[in-house]
Scaffold this motif. Structure first.
Motif, PDB file in Angstrom:
ATOM      1  N   UNK A 145      -3.543   9.112  -4.196  1.00 32.87           N
ATOM      2  CA  UNK A 145      -4.595   9.691  -5.014  1.00 32.87           C
ATOM      3  C   UNK A 145      -5.837  10.024  -4.219  1.00 32.87           C
ATOM      4  N   UNK A 146      -6.717  10.762  -4.851  1.00 31.81           N
ATOM      5  CA  UNK A 146      -7.995  11.144  -4.248  1.00 31.81           C
ATOM      6  C   UNK A 146      -9.094  10.927  -5.273  1.00 31.81           C
ATOM      7  N   UNK A 147     -10.234  10.444  -4.787  1.00 34.26           N
ATOM      8  CA  UNK A 147     -11.357  10.106  -5.656  1.00 34.26           C
ATOM      9  C   UNK A 147     -12.607  10.826  -5.146  1.00 34.26           C
ATOM     10  N   UNK A 148     -13.296  11.526  -6.026  1.00 37.13           N
ATOM     11  CA  UNK A 148     -14.522  12.231  -5.680  1.00 37.13           C
ATOM     12  C   UNK A 148     -15.701  11.523  -6.365  1.00 37.13           C
ATOM     13  N   UNK A 149     -16.677  11.130  -5.577  1.00 34.79           N
ATOM     14  CA  UNK A 149     -17.813  10.399  -6.138  1.00 34.79           C
ATOM     15  C   UNK A 149     -19.097  10.829  -5.432  1.00 34.79           C
ATOM     16  N   UNK A 150     -20.227  10.447  -6.043  1.00 34.81           N
ATOM     17  CA  UNK A 150     -21.540  10.800  -5.509  1.00 34.81           C
ATOM     18  C   UNK A 150     -22.506   9.661  -5.810  1.00 34.81           C
ATOM     19  N   UNK A 151     -23.272   9.256  -4.821  1.00 37.39           N
ATOM     20  CA  UNK A 151     -24.258   8.182  -4.986  1.00 37.39           C
ATOM     21  C   UNK A 151     -25.472   8.752  -5.712  1.00 37.39           C
TER      22      UNK A 151
ATOM     23  N   UNK B 283     -12.731   7.698 -16.827  1.00 33.78           N
ATOM     24  CA  UNK B 283     -13.511   6.907 -17.790  1.00 33.78           C
ATOM     25  C   UNK B 283     -13.749   5.497 -17.250  1.00 33.78           C
ATOM     26  N   UNK B 284     -12.681   4.876 -16.706  1.00 36.35           N
ATOM     27  CA  UNK B 284     -12.816   3.522 -16.158  1.00 36.35           C
ATOM     28  C   UNK B 284     -13.769   3.505 -14.971  1.00 36.35           C
ATOM     29  N   UNK B 285     -13.645   4.488 -14.087  1.00 43.72           N
ATOM     30  CA  UNK B 285     -14.493   4.534 -12.897  1.00 43.72           C
ATOM     31  C   UNK B 285     -15.942   4.818 -13.252  1.00 43.72           C
ATOM     32  N   UNK B 286     -16.171   5.586 -14.305  1.00 46.03           N
ATOM     33  CA  UNK B 286     -17.548   5.866 -14.722  1.00 46.03           C
ATOM     34  C   UNK B 286     -18.244   4.608 -15.215  1.00 46.03           C
ATOM     35  N   UNK B 287     -17.508   3.770 -15.950  1.00 47.04           N
ATOM     36  CA  UNK B 287     -18.112   2.533 -16.460  1.00 47.04           C
ATOM     37  C   UNK B 287     -18.570   1.633 -15.325  1.00 47.04           C
ATOM     38  N   UNK B 288     -17.722   1.482 -14.310  1.00 49.21           N
ATOM     39  CA  UNK B 288     -18.111   0.655 -13.159  1.00 49.21           C
ATOM     40  C   UNK B 288     -19.116   1.379 -12.278  1.00 49.21           C
ATOM     41  N   UNK B 289     -18.983   2.703 -12.163  1.00 45.38           N
ATOM     42  CA  UNK B 289     -19.888   3.463 -11.308  1.00 45.38           C
ATOM     43  C   UNK B 289     -21.325   3.433 -11.773  1.00 45.38           C
ATOM     44  N   UNK B 290     -21.540   3.387 -13.085  1.00 40.80           N
ATOM     45  CA  UNK B 290     -22.908   3.309 -13.583  1.00 40.80           C
ATOM     46  C   UNK B 290     -23.608   2.043 -13.101  1.00 40.80           C
ATOM     47  N   UNK B 291     -22.877   0.959 -13.007  1.00 37.10           N
ATOM     48  CA  UNK B 291     -23.451  -0.295 -12.525  1.00 37.10           C
ATOM     49  C   UNK B 291     -23.730  -0.227 -11.028  1.00 37.10           C
ATOM     50  N   UNK B 292     -22.902   0.496 -10.293  1.00 32.54           N
ATOM     51  CA  UNK B 292     -23.047   0.572  -8.839  1.00 32.54           C
ATOM     52  C   UNK B 292     -23.897   1.745  -8.389  1.00 32.54           C
TER      53      UNK B 292
ATOM     54  N   UNK C 105     -23.188   4.939  -8.870  1.00 34.25           N
ATOM     55  CA  UNK C 105     -22.277   5.969  -8.375  1.00 34.25           C
ATOM     56  C   UNK C 105     -21.769   6.778  -9.553  1.00 34.25           C
ATOM     57  N   UNK C 106     -21.627   8.087  -9.374  1.00 35.07           N
ATOM     58  CA  UNK C 106     -21.065   8.980 -10.374  1.00 35.07           C
ATOM     59  C   UNK C 106     -19.711   9.478  -9.872  1.00 35.07           C
ATOM     60  N   UNK C 107     -18.653   9.104 -10.581  1.00 40.21           N
ATOM     61  CA  UNK C 107     -17.309   9.565 -10.228  1.00 40.21           C
ATOM     62  C   UNK C 107     -17.109  10.932 -10.886  1.00 40.21           C
ATOM     63  N   UNK C 108     -17.003  11.951 -10.075  1.00 40.31           N
ATOM     64  CA  UNK C 108     -16.902  13.311 -10.599  1.00 40.31           C
ATOM     65  C   UNK C 108     -15.476  13.730 -10.916  1.00 40.31           C
ATOM     66  N   UNK C 109     -14.507  13.227 -10.180  1.00 41.99           N
ATOM     67  CA  UNK C 109     -13.127  13.658 -10.414  1.00 41.99           C
ATOM     68  C   UNK C 109     -12.158  12.677  -9.788  1.00 41.99           C
ATOM     69  N   UNK C 110     -11.037  12.457 -10.467  1.00 41.28           N
ATOM     70  CA  UNK C 110      -9.950  11.630  -9.949  1.00 41.28           C
ATOM     71  C   UNK C 110      -8.667  12.454 -10.022  1.00 41.28           C
ATOM     72  N   UNK C 111      -7.951  12.521  -8.918  1.00 41.92           N
ATOM     73  CA  UNK C 111      -6.754  13.336  -8.855  1.00 41.92           C
ATOM     74  C   UNK C 111      -5.592  12.542  -8.269  1.00 41.92           C
TER      75      UNK C 111
ATOM     76  N   UNK D 166     -29.049   0.663  -6.296  1.00 41.18           N
ATOM     77  CA  UNK D 166     -27.902  -0.046  -6.875  1.00 41.18           C
ATOM     78  C   UNK D 166     -26.703  -0.014  -5.933  1.00 41.18           C
ATOM     79  N   UNK D 167     -26.510   1.094  -5.252  1.00 38.34           N
ATOM     80  CA  UNK D 167     -25.375   1.198  -4.328  1.00 38.34           C
ATOM     81  C   UNK D 167     -25.463   0.155  -3.222  1.00 38.34           C
ATOM     82  N   UNK D 168     -26.675  -0.227  -2.845  1.00 39.22           N
ATOM     83  CA  UNK D 168     -26.859  -1.206  -1.767  1.00 39.22           C
ATOM     84  C   UNK D 168     -26.775  -2.639  -2.283  1.00 39.22           C
ATOM     85  N   UNK D 169     -27.381  -2.893  -3.453  1.00 38.92           N
ATOM     86  CA  UNK D 169     -27.551  -4.273  -3.887  1.00 38.92           C
ATOM     87  C   UNK D 169     -26.510  -4.740  -4.920  1.00 38.92           C
ATOM     88  N   UNK D 170     -25.843  -3.820  -5.615  1.00 36.61           N
ATOM     89  CA  UNK D 170     -24.933  -4.238  -6.675  1.00 36.61           C
ATOM     90  C   UNK D 170     -23.527  -4.553  -6.180  1.00 36.61           C
TER      91      UNK D 170
END
Length: 319
Positions: free
Chosen positions: A111-117, A167-176, A178-184, A122-126
């Motif tokens: 698989x491939x995962x596209x994300x953006x900080x 959907x799953x990655x967005x829930x965790x990404x909000x805490x970290x 990070x915005x997950x834009x696409x999962x393939x 939060x990306x550093x401390x969470x």
């Protein structure tokens, strides 16, 4: 020429200030961010452009980055620490992993995962290692979603799996941060024996469909043929009916014309007997056409009666 102590002190002080200022200057490139800590605690996040921090007091906080490199023909994970956080969209192409489907078939999925900080703080401390956390969560979610499906449905449900993973990655990404834009899902590799069985199943399915179509065509043809035969029989029956009606009307008309011919007062029984006798005599030559010998009862009285009717008809009415 000797320097005065005061001037020397001033020059040294100015040099220290210049070094202090230059040391505190930090240029941040576009699409990058730097998290600054002051005496070990979070202070601020530097935006792109020229920024100034207090040397020896403000320090950038590093972030761990996990990447894969091809070493010796194999994909090996390498973890590095970087002071600058890349805020551009990044692709994480994690290697294939084994997944067991609902019907107990083991497949390899890549698989491939596209994300953006979005939030560097939060990306550093969470999370201790952002990329590793994203990768492990993506693999776990992928195994969970694909494990609920059978192999046949797996190939036609890629988009459904991608949507659920996002959907799953967005829930965790909000805490970290990070915005997950696409999962393939890139590749699904199945065992050779399973692939061979699926190929045979597809061939059998195509053969079954061909048989169904052939049987359906034959059934339609039989129905059309039966409809044609039915229509033909109906038309023949209607033709026979119309012919019989026309024949009866002709005979009736002939009887009426004979009765009224020459204004003669003829008895109807004689005319009917005449016509029947004439028809009987005309039929006799055609009886033996379809066979060599034909046996039929010969009633002399009927023939004689018909001849008598003809004779009576020819003599005319009684005076």
């Amino acid at each position: 020429m000797a320097f005065e102590p005061t001037l020397l002190i001033v020059l040294v002080f100015v040099a220290l200030i210049l070094v202090f200022v230059i040391k505190g200057l930090m240029i941040v490139q576009q699409s990058e961010a730097v998290v600054i800590e002051r005496l070990g605690s979070y202070n601020k996040t530097l935006a792109p452009g020229i920024n100034w921090v207090i040397p020896f007091i403000d320090k950038p906080r590093s972030i761990k980055v996990r990447r894969y490199q091809a070493i010796g023909g194999k994909s090996v994970a390498v973890i590095t620490e970087e002071l600058r956080i890349d805020r551009r969209e990044t692709v994480l192409d994690f290697p294939g992993q084994s997944v067991v489907t609902a019907d107990n078939v083991s497949v390899m999925v890549n698989g491939a995962l596209y994300f953006q900080v979005i939030d560097p703080e939060r990306a550093v401390y969470q999370t201790e290692n952002l990329i590793q956390a994203i990768e492990i969560l993506a693999k776990t979610s992928l195994r969970s979603e694909m494990g609920k499906m059978e192999l046949d449905k797996l190939f036609e449900s890629r988009q459904e799996i991608n949507d659920k993973l996002q959907v799953v990655m967005d829930e965790a990404g909000n805490k970290w941060g990070v915005k997950v834009t696409r999962v393939e899902i890139q590749d699904i590799v199945i065992p050779a024996e399973v692939e061979d069985a699926m190929r045979k199943q597809m061939a059998a399915e195509r053969e079954r469909r061909a048989l169904v179509l052939r049987a359906s065509g034959e059934r339609e043809a039989a129905i059309a043929q039966a409809e044609g035969a039915k229509r033909s029989s109906i038309l023949m029956a209607e033709g026979s009916k119309e012919a019989a009606i026309l024949l009866a009307q002709g005979q009736r008309q002939a009887i009426e014309e004979v009765l009224l011919a020459g204004n003669q007062q003829l008895e109807p029984e004689l005319v009917i007997g005449y016509l029947l006798g004439l028809e009987y005599l005309n039929t006799l030559p055609d009886i033996a056409k379809n066979g060599e010998r034909v046996f039929l009862p010969f009633e002399a009285s009927s023939v004689l009666g018909a001849i008598g009717s003809i004779e009576a008809l020819l003599k005319g009415p009684k005076v």
